[in-house]
Scaffold this motif. Structure first.
Motif, PDB file in Angstrom:
ATOM      1  N   GLN A 116       4.189   5.632  -5.548  1.00 41.79           N
ATOM      2  CA  GLN A 116       4.155   5.618  -7.002  1.00 41.79           C
ATOM      3  C   GLN A 116       3.155   6.637  -7.545  1.00 41.79           C
ATOM      4  O   GLN A 116       3.409   7.292  -8.560  1.00 41.79           O
ATOM      5  N   HIS A 117       2.032   6.771  -6.844  1.00 44.62           N
ATOM      6  CA  HIS A 117       1.038   7.768  -7.254  1.00 44.62           C
ATOM      7  C   HIS A 117       1.597   9.184  -7.100  1.00 44.62           C
ATOM      8  O   HIS A 117       1.438  10.026  -7.995  1.00 44.62           O
ATOM      9  N   LEU A 118       2.253   9.444  -5.978  1.00 51.04           N
ATOM     10  CA  LEU A 118       2.830  10.776  -5.757  1.00 51.04           C
ATOM     11  C   LEU A 118       3.943  11.071  -6.756  1.00 51.04           C
ATOM     12  O   LEU A 118       4.094  12.207  -7.216  1.00 51.04           O
ATOM     13  N   ASP A 119       4.718  10.050  -7.092  1.00 50.59           N
ATOM     14  CA  ASP A 119       5.833  10.250  -8.013  1.00 50.59           C
ATOM     15  C   ASP A 119       5.340  10.643  -9.409  1.00 50.59           C
ATOM     16  O   ASP A 119       6.025  11.385 -10.129  1.00 50.59           O
ATOM     17  N   ALA A 120       4.148  10.160  -9.779  1.00 52.90           N
ATOM     18  CA  ALA A 120       3.598  10.455 -11.106  1.00 52.90           C
ATOM     19  C   ALA A 120       2.604  11.609 -11.094  1.00 52.90           C
ATOM     20  O   ALA A 120       2.100  11.983 -12.162  1.00 52.90           O
ATOM     21  N   ALA A 121       2.332  12.189  -9.935  1.00 52.43           N
ATOM     22  CA  ALA A 121       1.324  13.248  -9.842  1.00 52.43           C
ATOM     23  C   ALA A 121       1.805  14.524 -10.526  1.00 52.43           C
ATOM     24  O   ALA A 121       2.882  15.037 -10.197  1.00 52.43           O
ATOM     25  N   THR A 132       3.886   1.479  -1.160  1.00 52.70           N
ATOM     26  CA  THR A 132       4.519   1.571  -2.474  1.00 52.70           C
ATOM     27  C   THR A 132       3.564   2.184  -3.495  1.00 52.70           C
ATOM     28  O   THR A 132       3.951   3.031  -4.309  1.00 52.70           O
ATOM     29  N   LYS A 133       2.302   1.789  -3.419  1.00 54.44           N
ATOM     30  CA  LYS A 133       1.313   2.338  -4.346  1.00 54.44           C
ATOM     31  C   LYS A 133       1.124   3.835  -4.112  1.00 54.44           C
ATOM     32  O   LYS A 133       0.992   4.610  -5.072  1.00 54.44           O
ATOM     33  N   VAL A 134       1.128   4.269  -2.845  1.00 51.22           N
ATOM     34  CA  VAL A 134       0.985   5.697  -2.528  1.00 51.22           C
ATOM     35  C   VAL A 134       2.158   6.493  -3.105  1.00 51.22           C
ATOM     36  O   VAL A 134       1.966   7.547  -3.733  1.00 51.22           O
ATOM     37  N   GLU A 176       0.832  -1.205   0.000  1.00 52.70           N
ATOM     38  CA  GLU A 176       0.000   0.000   0.000  1.00 52.70           C
ATOM     39  C   GLU A 176       0.869   1.259   0.000  1.00 52.70           C
ATOM     40  O   GLU A 176       0.570   2.237  -0.722  1.00 52.70           O
TER      41      GLU A 176
END
Length: 256
Positions: free
Chosen positions: A168-173, A164-166, A162
């Motif tokens: 990854q989302h922030l990194d692509a935001a 890691t998913k957070v 979970e």
């Protein structure tokens, strides 16, 4: 009537087309008082204190930035590296982030010194560099704050997948992508500022050479912790000499 006025000593007299009023008691005191109001002077201790504060901040900026890189357990800021560092080296990550945050504050007096040392020749480049450096300071502060938040994530109780998913989302935001522009502006700001300082005669050629070498490492050299440390060490040398230039009495008075 004009002749009468010109003969009246109490009112003054005409000299050609100019009217002159006779001196009166207290005129000298009023002129002295007005001059004191128009041109206030600062005390010498205040000037010395401001100069030394600028010298200390400029020198310590480079040192703190080097120490931040030395203690940084993240390396490349990928989501996986961030989470690994936050889990296994939370203390080092927090310390490194705090050092980066403090260094971004100390960069502001260094920017003031750069502008003061380039009043004429080199001013255009130095001013452009100063703007980019302020943007870079904001970028460093944003990066340090983000790392502090990430360092606290393992304590939330969320599963590794979970988290890691957070990340990854922030990194692509897209909303966070703007911080990258601020961080990148730092390197260009240092380069432009020291070119301006060299043109103004405030730093020697070898200092500019160290800055150019660090900039080339930033944009062209392969990544790695060793390369990053060498780059930051060159920054310590450059900003250390800048602090020395500020401390020299023949340079522009930073307290003015």
């Amino acid at each position: 009537m004009d002749q009468a006025l010109s003969r009246c000593p109490a009112r003054g007299r005409f000299v050609g087309s100019r009217f002159e009023r006779p001196e009166r008691p207290g005129d000298d005191e009023r002129r002295t008082s007005m001059s004191a109001v128009e041109a206030p002077t600062r005390s010498t201790p205040t000037k010395g204190l401001r100069r030394m504060a600028t010298v200390a901040a400029t020198a310590r900026f480079g040192v703190l930035l080097f120490l931040s890189e030395l203690l940084d357990p993240v390396g490349e800021g990928t989501p996986e590296n961030l989470l690994s560092a936050a889990t296994s080296s939370s203390g080092a990550m927090t310390t490194s982030s705090l050092l980066l945050l403090v260094s971004s504050i100390l960069l502001v007096p260094a920017v003031v010194a750069i502008v003061r040392l380039t009043p004429k020749r080199g001013a255009a480049l130095a001013n452009a560099g100063a703007i980019l450096l302020v943007m870079g300071a904001l970028g460093h502060a944003m990066a340090a704050t983000f790392y502090l938040v990430v360092a606290a994530l393992p304590g939330t109780g969320l599963e590794h997948a979970e988290l890691t998913k957070v990340l990854q989302h922030l990194d692509a935001a897209p909303s966070l992508a703007v911080s990258f522009l601020f961080i990148v502006s730092f390197g260009f700001g240092v380069l432009f500022s020291f070119i301006g300082l060299r043109r103004a005669g405030a730093v020697p050629l070898w200092v500019l050479g160290a800055v150019i070498a660090a900039f080339l490492m930033e944009v062209a050299a392969p990544g790695g912790h060793a390369i990053a440390l060498v780059k930051q060490a060159l920054g310590v040398v450059a900003f250390g000499y800048l602090a020395y230039a500020v401390a020299r009495p023949q340079q522009v008075d930073l307290a003015d």
